[in-house]
Write a protein that holds these residues in place. Structure first.
Motif, PDB file in Angstrom:
ATOM      1  N   LEU A  97       0.830  -1.208   0.000  1.00 30.40           N
ATOM      2  CA  LEU A  97       0.000   0.000   0.000  1.00 30.40           C
ATOM      3  C   LEU A  97       0.869   1.265   0.000  1.00 30.40           C
ATOM      4  N   GLN A  98       1.938   1.231   0.768  1.00 31.97           N
ATOM      5  CA  GLN A  98       2.835   2.386   0.811  1.00 31.97           C
ATOM      6  C   GLN A  98       3.520   2.604  -0.533  1.00 31.97           C
ATOM      7  N   ILE A  99       3.902   1.493  -1.182  1.00 30.65           N
ATOM      8  CA  ILE A  99       4.553   1.617  -2.497  1.00 30.65           C
ATOM      9  C   ILE A  99       3.584   2.173  -3.530  1.00 30.65           C
ATOM     10  N   LEU A 100       2.346   1.669  -3.531  1.00 28.90           N
ATOM     11  CA  LEU A 100       1.367   2.108  -4.523  1.00 28.90           C
ATOM     12  C   LEU A 100       0.959   3.571  -4.327  1.00 28.90           C
ATOM     13  N   SER A 101       1.115   4.095  -3.132  1.00 32.18           N
ATOM     14  CA  SER A 101       0.700   5.473  -2.861  1.00 32.18           C
ATOM     15  C   SER A 101       1.815   6.498  -3.079  1.00 32.18           C
ATOM     16  N   THR A 102       3.022   6.047  -3.429  1.00 32.38           N
ATOM     17  CA  THR A 102       4.123   6.994  -3.644  1.00 32.38           C
ATOM     18  C   THR A 102       3.919   7.744  -4.958  1.00 32.38           C
ATOM     19  N   PRO A 103       4.191   9.036  -4.996  1.00 33.15           N
ATOM     20  CA  PRO A 103       4.005   9.813  -6.226  1.00 33.15           C
ATOM     21  C   PRO A 103       4.877   9.328  -7.381  1.00 33.15           C
ATOM     22  N   HIS A 104       6.089   8.843  -7.064  1.00 35.13           N
ATOM     23  CA  HIS A 104       6.985   8.423  -8.135  1.00 35.13           C
ATOM     24  C   HIS A 104       6.424   7.211  -8.899  1.00 35.13           C
ATOM     25  N   LEU A 105       5.874   6.243  -8.157  1.00 36.70           N
ATOM     26  CA  LEU A 105       5.306   5.072  -8.826  1.00 36.70           C
ATOM     27  C   LEU A 105       4.066   5.466  -9.633  1.00 36.70           C
ATOM     28  N   GLN A 106       3.232   6.351  -9.080  1.00 35.74           N
ATOM     29  CA  GLN A 106       2.047   6.781  -9.801  1.00 35.74           C
ATOM     30  C   GLN A 106       2.422   7.524 -11.091  1.00 35.74           C
ATOM     31  N   ALA A 107       3.465   8.346 -11.016  1.00 32.58           N
ATOM     32  CA  ALA A 107       3.919   9.053 -12.218  1.00 32.58           C
ATOM     33  C   ALA A 107       4.476   8.079 -13.250  1.00 32.58           C
ATOM     34  N   LEU A 108       5.186   7.036 -12.767  1.00 28.52           N
ATOM     35  CA  LEU A 108       5.729   6.029 -13.680  1.00 28.52           C
ATOM     36  C   LEU A 108       4.608   5.279 -14.401  1.00 28.52           C
ATOM     37  N   LEU A 109       3.587   4.892 -13.663  1.00 32.20           N
ATOM     38  CA  LEU A 109       2.458   4.185 -14.276  1.00 32.20           C
ATOM     39  C   LEU A 109       1.704   5.087 -15.250  1.00 32.20           C
ATOM     40  N   TYR A 110       1.590   6.356 -14.907  1.00 34.23           N
ATOM     41  CA  TYR A 110       0.914   7.313 -15.799  1.00 34.23           C
ATOM     42  C   TYR A 110       1.670   7.436 -17.122  1.00 34.23           C
ATOM     43  N   CYS A 111       2.996   7.567 -17.039  1.00 36.93           N
ATOM     44  CA  CYS A 111       3.813   7.665 -18.264  1.00 36.93           C
ATOM     45  C   CYS A 111       3.734   6.361 -19.065  1.00 36.93           C
ATOM     46  N   TYR A 112       3.686   5.227 -18.368  1.00 38.28           N
ATOM     47  CA  TYR A 112       3.572   3.936 -19.049  1.00 38.28           C
ATOM     48  C   TYR A 112       2.287   3.869 -19.867  1.00 38.28           C
ATOM     49  N   ASP A 113       1.176   4.319 -19.276  1.00 39.16           N
ATOM     50  CA  ASP A 113      -0.102   4.322 -19.996  1.00 39.16           C
ATOM     51  C   ASP A 113      -0.045   5.242 -21.208  1.00 39.16           C
ATOM     52  N   LYS A 114       0.559   6.399 -21.041  1.00 36.54           N
ATOM     53  CA  LYS A 114       0.622   7.364 -22.142  1.00 36.54           C
ATOM     54  C   LYS A 114       1.429   6.811 -23.313  1.00 36.54           C
ATOM     55  N   VAL A 115       2.576   6.193 -22.999  1.00 34.36           N
ATOM     56  CA  VAL A 115       3.453   5.698 -24.063  1.00 34.36           C
ATOM     57  C   VAL A 115       2.839   4.478 -24.748  1.00 34.36           C
ATOM     58  N   THR A 116       2.327   3.523 -23.976  1.00 37.49           N
ATOM     59  CA  THR A 116       1.783   2.305 -24.581  1.00 37.49           C
ATOM     60  C   THR A 116       0.540   2.570 -25.405  1.00 37.49           C
ATOM     61  N   ASN A 117      -0.203   3.611 -25.076  1.00 37.87           N
ATOM     62  CA  ASN A 117      -1.397   3.956 -25.836  1.00 37.87           C
ATOM     63  C   ASN A 117      -1.133   5.045 -26.873  1.00 37.87           C
ATOM     64  N   HIS A 118       0.171   5.387 -27.072  1.00 39.26           N
ATOM     65  CA  HIS A 118       0.559   6.407 -28.046  1.00 39.26           C
ATOM     66  C   HIS A 118      -0.192   7.730 -27.808  1.00 39.26           C
ATOM     67  N   ASP A 119      -0.336   8.060 -26.543  1.00 36.92           N
ATOM     68  CA  ASP A 119      -1.050   9.280 -26.180  1.00 36.92           C
ATOM     69  C   ASP A 119      -0.051  10.391 -25.849  1.00 36.92           C
ATOM     70  N   PHE A 120       0.879  10.641 -26.779  1.00 35.24           N
ATOM     71  CA  PHE A 120       1.862  11.696 -26.558  1.00 35.24           C
ATOM     72  C   PHE A 120       1.853  12.740 -27.657  1.00 35.24           C
ATOM     73  N   GLU A 121       0.852  12.740 -28.495  1.00 37.11           N
ATOM     74  CA  GLU A 121       0.724  13.786 -29.505  1.00 37.11           C
ATOM     75  C   GLU A 121       0.127  15.034 -28.855  1.00 37.11           C
ATOM     76  N   PRO A 122       0.629  16.219 -29.187  1.00 37.50           N
ATOM     77  CA  PRO A 122       0.055  17.442 -28.604  1.00 37.50           C
ATOM     78  C   PRO A 122      -1.368  17.658 -29.088  1.00 37.50           C
ATOM     79  N   LYS A 123      -2.227  18.103 -28.164  1.00 36.20           N
ATOM     80  CA  LYS A 123      -3.629  18.353 -28.495  1.00 36.20           C
ATOM     81  C   LYS A 123      -3.831  19.851 -28.680  1.00 36.20           C
ATOM     82  N   ILE A 124      -4.245  20.221 -29.848  1.00 33.14           N
ATOM     83  CA  ILE A 124      -4.487  21.626 -30.173  1.00 33.14           C
ATOM     84  C   ILE A 124      -5.947  21.767 -30.580  1.00 33.14           C
TER      85      ILE A 124
END
Length: 576
Positions: A97-124
């Protein structure tokens, strides 16, 4: 064994950025007057951070297929957290629970989702297509507005057409940080709402209710230049108090900067001579605020003085006498002993209006210590404080010997109590403006010579002075560099309590006898102090309230030690 990661020591140069750099000279030739903009663009295209970002972007784009072990890792981690958070007796679960609540792990998982779903194009956001053909070029600006204001003031450009324009952009605000909003831009829409025909207050009300994305539809100003956006480095000392909420003429009270007399302000923009932009010194996080410019404040203060003078003249009433020729009332006997004159100064300079004084930090030199001047109303205790301060370190503090034209007495020694010179010599130095203050008593001249002050400074001692307030302006020069401390009387109740306990006495200037202070004399001391602060308060560097003599002396010793160790703000001409 530690893991060593390969470092990219050489940043690959992007070919597209190089093409843009090659085209900049021709662009600069076709845009006269935009040299600063082209230079900024050249620095941007050459920056290593830009080339690293483009390199990473191209690598991500090339990843057409990527093996994923999970879809939407952030949501799955949140589901796991919610499922096991009630298990409190297992230490392994608590660690997870402590590991899952750390900001660094949450940021890592967020970046993982963005990259794997190719969600890195700028939105205009798409530019609206329903634009009138006869309209000028329009730019769409989108900002993220949190709790802070937009950082721009607006005004009505044309009353007949009801157009609104950006009057000023506050340095450090959201609009300034974006670099997309400029002075003179016409505002057409805010989040799709047309603002044409609205008053500036109504537009401000719309902006104040928006939190999050703000989309502005603007017509660019034809007069926009980068020259006006550069931040200046001027520091000034405020010589008056200012509260934006009490100013009816300020364009936007919410954008105003409140300050008190003596505070150091960093003037960041003087493009508008009427309203400057400033921050308090040391405050680099907040946006700048607007304050009245020097000319505006001088004009308002002169109008206030004229109004006060007219009101005083109207309130004066002449006594009605039954006689055509009223008997002449004899004037009160003048006490020449207390009549000191400051050269070229009256009670206060009616022409000079204190507004701002440009200042700079000055470090005191050990061989030229700043003199300490104590001023205050009669009876407040400045002479007693000077005596005790000197007694605290007799070898470090020194008083100035006054000059006099009085004949020397048999028991006196020249250079001990006074410096005795002829009346002709003293009058010649007075005409030459070499006396900080002078006066006449019983036919003899007395005065403080500027050379005597300089002699104490040259002896590497701290010169102590208690001159008449009128002499401050002559002493406050780059030659002397004094530190002026105002001794303020406390409240009447405190004066009555402390002066009666200590049996403080006042001196009768006519007979030189001493007597206890009366209530009227204590009230006169307070009233005189208020007048001194009103007329000369902008010259004071520090204020000590003499409620208790011991506490006031302790504070005086601390501040005199401080000015010898720490840099002080002084007029900019003193540092040249």
């Amino acid at each position: 064994m530690p893991v060593t990661l390969p470092l990219m020591t050489k940043v690959p140069s992007d070919p597209d950025a190089q093409k843009l750099l090659t085209a900049l000279p021709s662009l600069e030739a076709r845009l006269p007057g935009k040299e600063h903009a082209v230079a900024f663009l050249r620095r941007f295209l050459r920056s290593k951070d830009l080339h690293r970002t483009i390199y990473i972007y191209r690598k991500l784009v090339q990843l057409t297929t990527m093996r994923t072990s999970a879809d939407f890792a952030v949501s799955q981690a949140a589901d796991v957290f919610c499922s096991i958070r009630y298990v409190t007796d297992n230490p392994l679960v608590q660690e997870l629970l402590q590991i899952l609540s750390t900001p660094h792990l949450q940021a890592l998982l967020y970046c993982y989702d963005k990259v794997t779903n190719h969600d890195f194009e700028p939105k205009i956001d798409p530019i609206p297509l329903n634009v009138d053909e006869d309209e000028a070029a329009v730019k769409i600006v989108r900002l993220i507005k949190n709790n802070e204001p937009l950082g721009a003031t607006i005004a009505v450009k044309d009353d007949d057409e009801g157009t609104i324009e950006v009057a000023r952009v506050l340095h450090g605000g959201a609009a300034d940080r974006s670099g997309l909003i400029n002075v003179g831009d016409e505002v057409h829409e805010i989040n799709g709402v047309c603002v044409r025909g609205l008053t500036p207050d109504e537009v401000v009300d719309i902006l104040s209710r928006i939190t999050g994305p703000v989309t502005l539809k603007l017509t660019p100003s034809l007069k926009t230049t980068l020259q006006g956006s550069r931040e200046c480095k001027t520091r000034v000392k405020a010589l008056f108090d200012y509260t934006p909420e009490d100013d009816d003429s300020i364009p936007c009270p919410e954008a105003g900067l409140a300050f008190t007399r003596g505070e150091i302000l960093h003037i960041v923009s003087q493009d508008d001579s009427t309203w400057w932009q400033a921050r308090k010194h040391g405050d680099t996080k907040n946006r700048a605020g607007i304050i009245p410019g020097k000319q505006l404040q001088e004009r308002r203060e002169m109008l206030r003085r004229l109004a006060a003078k007219a009101e005083a003249e109207r309130s004066e009433t002449r006594p009605i006498s039954p006689c055509h020729n009223s008997p002449r009332i004899p004037r009160q006997k003048r006490l020449r002993k207390t009549m000191y004159h400051a050269i070229q100064n009256g009670e206060y300079d009616t022409e000079a209006v204190p507004t701002y004084e440009e200042v700079e930090l000055y470090q005191v030199k050990p061989y030229a210590l700043r003199p300490v001047i104590l001023v205050g109303p009669p009876g407040v205790g400045r002479n007693e404080l000077k005596r005790r301060l000197k007694a605290s370190n007799a070898g470090h503090f020194e008083e100035v010997l006054p000059h006099t034209s009085r004949p020397i007495r048999p028991f006196e020694i020249d250079g001990k109590e006074y410096r005795f010179i002829s009346r002709e010599e003293m009058q010649a130095d007075i005409i030459a403006q070499r006396y900080a203050e002078y006066g006449e008593y019983k036919g003899n001249l007395y005065g403080t010579h500027i050379d005597s002050i300089q002699a104490v400074i040259n002896s590497k001692k701290v010169c102590l002075l208690t001159p008449h307030t009128q002499a401050l302006k002559l002493m406050r020069t780059s030659e002397i560099k004094p530190y002026i401390i105002y001794i303020r009387p406390p409240s009447l109740e405190c004066l009555q309590a402390t002066r009666s306990v200590s049996l403080a006495r006042c001196t009768n200037s006519d007979t030189e006898d001493t007597k206890l202070f009366t209530t009227e004399e204590l009230q006169d001391m307070i009233d005189s102090g208020h007048k001194l602060e009103e007329r000369f308060g902008h010259l004071f560097d520090y204020v000590i309230v003499n409620a208790d003599l011991t506490d006031a002396l302790r504070e005086l010793i601390l501040i005199t030690n401080k000015i010898e160790r720490e840099p002080q703000w002084v007029p900019i001409g003193w540092c040249q």
